[in-house]
Design an enzyme around this catalytic site. Structure first.
Site, short mmCIF file in Angstrom:
data_model
loop_
_atom_site.label_atom_id
_atom_site.label_comp_id
_atom_site.label_asym_id
_atom_site.label_seq_id
_atom_site.Cartn_x
_atom_site.Cartn_y
_atom_site.Cartn_z
CB ILE A 22 -0.74 0.11 1.26
CG1 ILE A 22 -2.00 -1.26 1.06
CG2 ILE A 22 -1.59 1.15 1.48
CD1 ILE A 22 -2.86 -1.65 2.43
NE ARG A 42 11.13 -3.31 8.90
CZ ARG A 42 10.62 -4.40 9.43
NH1 ARG A 42 10.71 -4.99 10.61
NH2 ARG A 42 10.02 -5.23 8.60
CG ASP A 73 12.71 -0.27 13.70
OD1 ASP A 73 11.41 -0.21 13.94
OD2 ASP A 73 13.42 -0.94 14.46
CB VAL A 74 7.98 3.34 12.40
CG1 VAL A 74 7.99 3.81 11.31
CG2 VAL A 74 7.18 1.98 12.24
CG ASN A 100 1.69 2.28 4.27
OD1 ASN A 100 0.47 1.64 4.22
ND2 ASN A 100 2.87 1.66 4.05
CE1 TYR A 165 -2.34 -4.58 11.64
CE2 TYR A 165 -4.42 -5.64 11.29
CZ TYR A 165 -3.44 -4.95 10.60
OH TYR A 165 -3.60 -4.34 9.49
CE LYS A 169 -2.97 -1.30 11.32
NZ LYS A 169 -1.94 -0.30 10.76
CB THR A 200 -0.10 -5.78 0.38
OG1 THR A 200 -0.51 -6.28 1.70
CG2 THR A 200 -0.87 -4.43 -0.07
P1 NAP Z 1 3.15 -5.20 3.66
O1 NAP Z 1 3.13 -4.98 1.87
O2 NAP Z 1 3.67 -6.09 4.31
O3 NAP Z 1 4.15 -3.78 3.84
C1 NAP Z 1 4.46 -3.22 5.04
C2 NAP Z 1 5.68 -2.02 5.25
O4 NAP Z 1 5.71 -1.54 6.42
C3 NAP Z 1 6.78 -2.36 4.42
O5 NAP Z 1 6.92 -1.37 3.49
C4 NAP Z 1 7.53 -2.48 5.48
O6 NAP Z 1 8.98 -2.11 4.93
C5 NAP Z 1 7.14 -1.34 6.42
N1 NAP Z 1 7.60 -1.67 7.85
C6 NAP Z 1 7.18 -2.91 8.40
N2 NAP Z 1 7.52 -2.79 9.94
C7 NAP Z 1 8.26 -1.53 9.94
C8 NAP Z 1 9.17 -0.86 10.93
N3 NAP Z 1 9.32 -1.12 12.09
N4 NAP Z 1 9.55 0.21 10.51
C9 NAP Z 1 9.72 0.81 9.31
N5 NAP Z 1 8.93 0.36 8.39
C10 NAP Z 1 8.37 -0.82 8.67
O7 NAP Z 1 1.89 -4.38 4.18
P2 NAP Z 1 0.76 -3.63 3.45
O8 NAP Z 1 -0.43 -4.59 3.33
O9 NAP Z 1 1.11 -2.68 2.29
O10 NAP Z 1 0.34 -2.84 4.87
C11 NAP Z 1 0.48 -1.42 4.94
C12 NAP Z 1 -0.28 -0.93 5.94
O11 NAP Z 1 -2.04 -1.00 5.66
C13 NAP Z 1 -0.03 -1.52 7.18
O12 NAP Z 1 -0.23 -0.39 8.40
C14 NAP Z 1 -1.26 -2.64 7.51
O13 NAP Z 1 -1.62 -2.69 8.80
C15 NAP Z 1 -2.38 -1.51 6.76
N6 NAP Z 1 -3.41 -2.58 6.34
C16 NAP Z 1 -3.32 -3.49 5.74
C17 NAP Z 1 -4.53 -4.45 4.91
C18 NAP Z 1 -4.07 -5.52 4.05
O14 NAP Z 1 -4.82 -6.36 3.79
N7 NAP Z 1 -3.02 -5.49 3.30
C19 NAP Z 1 -5.47 -4.14 5.62
C20 NAP Z 1 -5.74 -3.21 6.52
C21 NAP Z 1 -4.56 -2.27 6.96
P3 NAP Z 1 10.24 -2.92 5.65
O15 NAP Z 1 9.90 -4.40 5.95
O16 NAP Z 1 11.24 -2.73 4.49
O17 NAP Z 1 10.53 -2.21 6.61
#
Ligand code: NAP
Length: 268
Positions: A22, A42, A73-74, A100, A165, A169, A200
């Site tokens: 996302i 990261r 690292d957030v 995000n 989680y 949230k 994703t």
């Molecule tokens: P994703 O593809 O797993 O990507 C997660 C991102 O967060 C990656 O870029 C990762 O980068 C970064 N990240 C994780 N831990 C981190 C840390 N400690 N410091 C800095 N960066 C960090 O996930 P996504 O599906 O795109 O999700 C993005 C957001 O949408 C999240 O907040 C998730 O909870 C929310 N969301 C997702 C869904 C879904 O179904 N996909 C639904 C509802 C909400 P690195 O690993 O390189 O750090």
């Protein structure tokens, strides 16, 4: 020659977790609106690859798209302070902060040890708090800002087996609402965007998990995740990104404290 600018021309946006999923779709949408974008995550190699791909894909007559990256690292306040200071030093004050970065661990509550609990709070909730703390003084000085927190439908309702989680949230949405009120007269809006299951890596992992634990096929596992969505499909990252981009526009200035569900009607 007449140069036309997008609605976010001159604004600097920082997107945490911007390297993939996302976050990279949000970066793409903000670049299309003419913002300067810093990706933060990261993994340096992933950030560099995404930044280079977006710069090339969105290049126009005036050159490659205006994109850079910093490692962060957030969950670690010191890392956040350093990364946001570096981004501001290179590209100016952060006008738009998109929180995000996130992780989603699933486990029954009885197996949710304090390690899982802490990790979910640290990344999803503390991370959002840390980044806002670091970016807000610049926005206050400018009298303008946009803070968008990517929460989840799990911030608006409960789901079984993701209690940590969900709790984190829900916390993000509480923070969004309180801060929106505190900043209401300061030119800064604070909103949450709440995706349903979005295609994703997080969801690809969930599909693999369902297949491993239940023996279901990929198609069955995918249908199970999409079943809660009245449109019977997984959300696409660009659908979430478009909602974020709109909230950043000057015309969305009266939208604050809201939690926009991008979930095919799952939450009303
Ligand atoms: P994703 O593809 O797993 O990507 C997660 C991102 O967060 C990656 O870029 C990762 O980068 C970064 N990240 C994780 N831990 C981190 C840390 N400690 N410091 C800095 N960066 C960090 O996930 P996504 O599906 O795109 O999700 C993005 C957001 O949408 C999240 O907040 C998730 O909870 C929310 N969301 C997702 C869904 C879904 O179904 N996909 C639904 C509802 C909400 P690195 O690993 O390189 O750090």
């Amino acid at each position: 020659m007449i140069m036309s600018h997008g609605p976010l021309h001159g604004k600097h946006a920082l997107v945490t977790g911007g390297g993939r999923g996302i976050g990279s779709a949000i970066a793409h949408a903000l670049l299309l609106q003419d913002a300067r974008v810093t990706l933060a995550g990261r993994t340096e190699a992933v950030l560099a690859k995404t930044a280079s791909e977006l710069a090339t894909a969105l290049a126009n007559a005036s050159g490659p798209a205006d994109i850079d990256f910093v490692t962060i690292d957030v969950a670690d306040r010191e890392s956040v302070d350093l990364a946001l200071a570096e981004a501001a030093r290179r590209h100016g004050r952060i006008d738009i902060l998109v929180n995000n970065a996130g992780q989603a661990a699933s486990a029954p509550f009885g197996k949710t040890g304090s390690d899982i609990w802490r990790q979910m709070m640290a990344v999803n909730l503390d991370g959002t708090y840390h980044c806002i703390q670091a970016a807000l003084p610049g926005m206050l000085a400018a009298g303008w800002g946009r803070i968008i927190n990517i929460a989840s439908t799990a911030g608006l309702t409960g789901y079984a087996y993701v209690s940590a989680y969900c709790a984190a949230k829900h916390g993000v949405i509480g923070l969004t609402r309180s801060l929106a009120l505190e900043l209401a007269t300061k030119g800064i809006t604070v909103n949450a965007v709440c995706p349903g299951y979005t295609e994703t890596d997080i969801v690809r992992d969930a599909i693999a998990n369902i297949m491993a634990k239940t023996g279901r096929s990929e198609e069955q596992a995918r249908a199970e995740l999409a079943a809660g969505n009245p449109q019977k499909q997984l959300i696409q990252p660009d659908q979430v990104a478009d909602a974020v981009a709109w909230l950043c526009q000057p015309g969305a200035g009266a939208m604050t404290g809201q939690s926009l569900a991008v979930a095919g009607g799952e939450i009303m």
